[in-house]
Design a protein around this motif. Structure first.
Motif, PDB file in Angstrom:
ATOM      1  N   ASP A 294       1.685   7.054  -6.560  1.00  0.00           N
ATOM      2  CA  ASP A 294       0.661   8.060  -6.836  1.00  0.00           C
ATOM      3  C   ASP A 294       1.175   9.462  -6.533  1.00  0.00           C
ATOM      4  O   ASP A 294       0.944  10.403  -7.296  1.00  0.00           O
ATOM      5  CB  ASP A 294      -0.605   7.792  -6.029  1.00  0.00           C
ATOM      6  CG  ASP A 294      -1.357   6.553  -6.487  1.00  0.00           C
ATOM      7  OD1 ASP A 294      -1.043   6.034  -7.584  1.00  0.00           O
ATOM      8  OD2 ASP A 294      -2.251   6.101  -5.735  1.00  0.00           O
ATOM      9  N   LEU A 295       1.872   9.612  -5.415  1.00  0.00           N
ATOM     10  CA  LEU A 295       2.415  10.926  -5.056  1.00  0.00           C
ATOM     11  C   LEU A 295       3.479  11.373  -6.046  1.00  0.00           C
ATOM     12  O   LEU A 295       3.549  12.560  -6.403  1.00  0.00           O
ATOM     13  CB  LEU A 295       2.993  10.893  -3.642  1.00  0.00           C
ATOM     14  CG  LEU A 295       1.964  10.852  -2.519  1.00  0.00           C
ATOM     15  CD1 LEU A 295       2.656  10.623  -1.184  1.00  0.00           C
ATOM     16  CD2 LEU A 295       1.157  12.135  -2.481  1.00  0.00           C
TER      17      LEU A 295
ATOM     18  N   GLN B  65       0.836  -1.213   0.000  1.00  0.00           N
ATOM     19  CA  GLN B  65       0.000   0.000   0.000  1.00  0.00           C
ATOM     20  C   GLN B  65       0.864   1.253   0.000  1.00  0.00           C
ATOM     21  O   GLN B  65       0.575   2.217  -0.719  1.00  0.00           O
ATOM     22  CB  GLN B  65      -0.912   0.012   1.222  1.00  0.00           C
ATOM     23  CG  GLN B  65      -2.133  -0.854   1.090  1.00  0.00           C
ATOM     24  CD  GLN B  65      -3.112  -0.598   2.225  1.00  0.00           C
ATOM     25  OE1 GLN B  65      -2.706  -0.411   3.365  1.00  0.00           O
ATOM     26  NE2 GLN B  65      -4.392  -0.607   1.904  1.00  0.00           N
TER      27      GLN B  65
ATOM     28  N   ARG C 268       2.243   1.825  -3.460  1.00  0.00           N
ATOM     29  CA  ARG C 268       1.241   2.397  -4.363  1.00  0.00           C
ATOM     30  C   ARG C 268       1.040   3.878  -4.071  1.00  0.00           C
ATOM     31  O   ARG C 268       0.934   4.693  -4.992  1.00  0.00           O
ATOM     32  CB  ARG C 268      -0.081   1.641  -4.238  1.00  0.00           C
ATOM     33  CG  ARG C 268      -0.113   0.388  -5.092  1.00  0.00           C
ATOM     34  CD  ARG C 268      -1.502  -0.242  -5.111  1.00  0.00           C
ATOM     35  NE  ARG C 268      -1.341  -1.590  -4.594  1.00  0.00           N
ATOM     36  CZ  ARG C 268      -1.881  -2.059  -3.476  1.00  0.00           C
ATOM     37  NH1 ARG C 268      -2.677  -1.319  -2.758  1.00  0.00           N
ATOM     38  NH2 ARG C 268      -1.656  -3.288  -3.091  1.00  0.00           N
ATOM     39  N   CYS C 269       0.968   4.234  -2.806  1.00  0.00           N
ATOM     40  CA  CYS C 269       0.787   5.646  -2.434  1.00  0.00           C
ATOM     41  C   CYS C 269       1.983   6.482  -2.882  1.00  0.00           C
ATOM     42  O   CYS C 269       1.808   7.596  -3.391  1.00  0.00           O
ATOM     43  CB  CYS C 269       0.600   5.781  -0.927  1.00  0.00           C
ATOM     44  SG  CYS C 269      -0.993   5.192  -0.343  1.00  0.00           S
TER      45      CYS C 269
END
Length: 58
Positions: free
Chosen positions: A34-35, A27, A30-31
């Protein structure tokens, strides 16, 4: 039941924690991705015109 000699915890208990750590690591990855994409999009913006308008409005 298998006991881990180092931690003296049941082996299943350790496996559950390992699975939780792996899940949260995925997780976080993935974050972070995205950032990074959001940062790249922000860096690609041309804010020169916005800054000129802001300065002119002062």
């Amino acid at each position: 039941m298998v006991i881990d000699m180092r931690t003296r915890l049941p082996h299943g208990h350790i496996a559950t924690h390992a699975a939780n750590i792996s899940f949260h690591a995925q997780q976080l990855r993935r974050c972070a991705d995205d950032l990074n994409q959001a940062l790249a999009a922000l860096q690609a913006l041309d804010v020169g015109a916005l800054l000129e308008e802001f300065e002119a409005a002062r």
